[in-house]
Structures are given as C-alpha cells and as structure tokens.
Design an enzyme around this catalytic site. Structure first.
Site, short mmCIF file in Angstrom:
data_model
loop_
_atom_site.label_atom_id
_atom_site.label_comp_id
_atom_site.label_asym_id
_atom_site.label_seq_id
_atom_site.Cartn_x
_atom_site.Cartn_y
_atom_site.Cartn_z
N ALA A 76 -5.58 81.31 -12.46
CA ALA A 76 -5.09 80.97 -14.02
C ALA A 76 -3.61 80.93 -13.98
CB ALA A 76 -5.51 82.05 -14.88
N ASP A 77 -3.11 80.33 -14.99
CA ASP A 77 -1.46 80.33 -15.22
C ASP A 77 -1.46 80.27 -16.75
OD1 ASP A 77 1.16 79.98 -13.59
OD2 ASP A 77 1.26 78.77 -15.53
N THR A 78 -0.38 81.22 -17.04
CA THR A 78 -0.09 81.33 -18.42
C THR A 78 1.43 80.82 -18.83
OG1 THR A 78 -1.61 83.00 -18.60
CG2 THR A 78 0.08 82.64 -20.57
#
EC number: 3.6.1.9
Length: 193
Positions: A76-78
């Site tokens: 994931a990347d935010t």
C-alpha cells in the site's frame, strides 16, 4: 470468508508501517513483513488516485519476485492531496510545519492505493477519504511535531494521534484509510483470492 480461509497462502505485507501491520493483525490475519527497497518515484503525469496505486504496485511487484508461488503480497501507499499536489512525508521539522500550516483550516484528500499479487492474480484499488482540519495555531503545530515526530506520515500527521483529536473536525470515508490501509476494501479483495 474468515481469516482461516487464507491459510492456502503465505500472506506477506510489503510495508514497514506499524499502522498497516496493526490493522492487518486486527483483521485476524497471520502475515510476514518483507519490505521492498524500491525508490518511491512516480511519473509526473499521474493523477491523484493513480499515484498511490502505481507506488503500491511497484512495491508489491518487487517483493513478489522474491517469493514462492503460494505467497500473496499486499502493498500500500498513502498520499495526501491538496490543491492538485501531493504532500508526501516531511523530510524535517520545517517541512512538517509547512505542511500542517497548509492543511490548517481547510479540506484535503487522503488516498491509499493497494496492490495484491499472487502467482495467478493481481488487483489494484484505492480509497479516498475527505478530511477537514480546523484552524491550527503555531503552538499546536509545534507541540504536535515535537512530541509525535510525524516524519514517516504522508502530509505530516497521523489522524490517530493528538493532532487528529484536536484538529480534524470532520471526515467522509474510511478512518482506517487515513491511517494507511482501507481495511474494509482490503477484506473485500482478499475474498477474491
């Protein structure tokens, strides 16, 4: 589906984020952490939702290459998005102060892109949460940065920390997405495996 249904896979989280690890544990999942060492670069023409999906896939693919076929990788990347620009992780105190001043008294979006890969399947998706900050004064910003050192957080803040209690007046969307993982969507996509 229950967490036991995933026992056919060796579940791998491609993230060193303690918040993502905590959220997956609270889903009842058993997993290992393997961090990718890819450079987090994205093409400048990508839009708001494409950026974190692209980065998540980059991380998942780098880790997936090193694993046996019975592995399922979640990455994931935010990002924080305001005024058509990405607010990443602040490199230092001055950047953290500038980010929080920029977010103060206004609305922004938090977008998490997620990529899941097995030997047979690959899914990419994202979640967007709208966040409204109250006005923050200089002493509140300084207090938060000095005590919580948010240098590993997109936008320079963690909603689950003091600044979220006193500064976030409203959100629309997933609270957990702002923490770094839209767990409801993750669970729904895990069912597809």
């Amino acid at each position: 589906m229950t967490p036991q249904n995933l026992d056919t896979y060796q579940l791998i989280l491609a993230s060193k984020s303690p918040r993502r690890q905590q959220l997956l544990k609270e889903l009842g999942l058993h997993f290992q952490v393997l961090v990718s060492d890819v450079e987090e670069y994205f093409p400048p023409e990508l839009g708001m939702t494409a950026i974190p999906e692209y980065l998540a896939e980059l991380k998942a693919t780098a880790v997936r290459k090193r694993l046996p076929d019975d592995s399922l990788v979640i990455a994931a990347d935010t990002i924080v998005w305001k005024d058509n620009e990405v607010l990443g992780k602040p490199a230092n105190k001055d950047e953290a102060v500038a980010m929080l001043k920029h977010l103060s008294g206004s609305q922004h979006q938090v977008i998490t892109g997620v990529n899941m890969q097995s030997a047979e399947k690959k899914y990419s998706f994202h979640a967007v949460t709208e966040v409204w900050f109250d006005e923050l004064n200089d002493s509140e910003i300084k207090y938060y940065i000095d005590r919580f050192k948010p240098y590993d957080k997109a936008g320079g803040y963690g909603i689950q920390e003091w600044i979220g209690y006193v500064g976030v007046k409203k959100i629309e969307g997933s609270f957990f997405n702002v923490m770094g993982l839209p767990v409801h969507k993750v669970y729904q996509f895990l069912k597809k495996f």
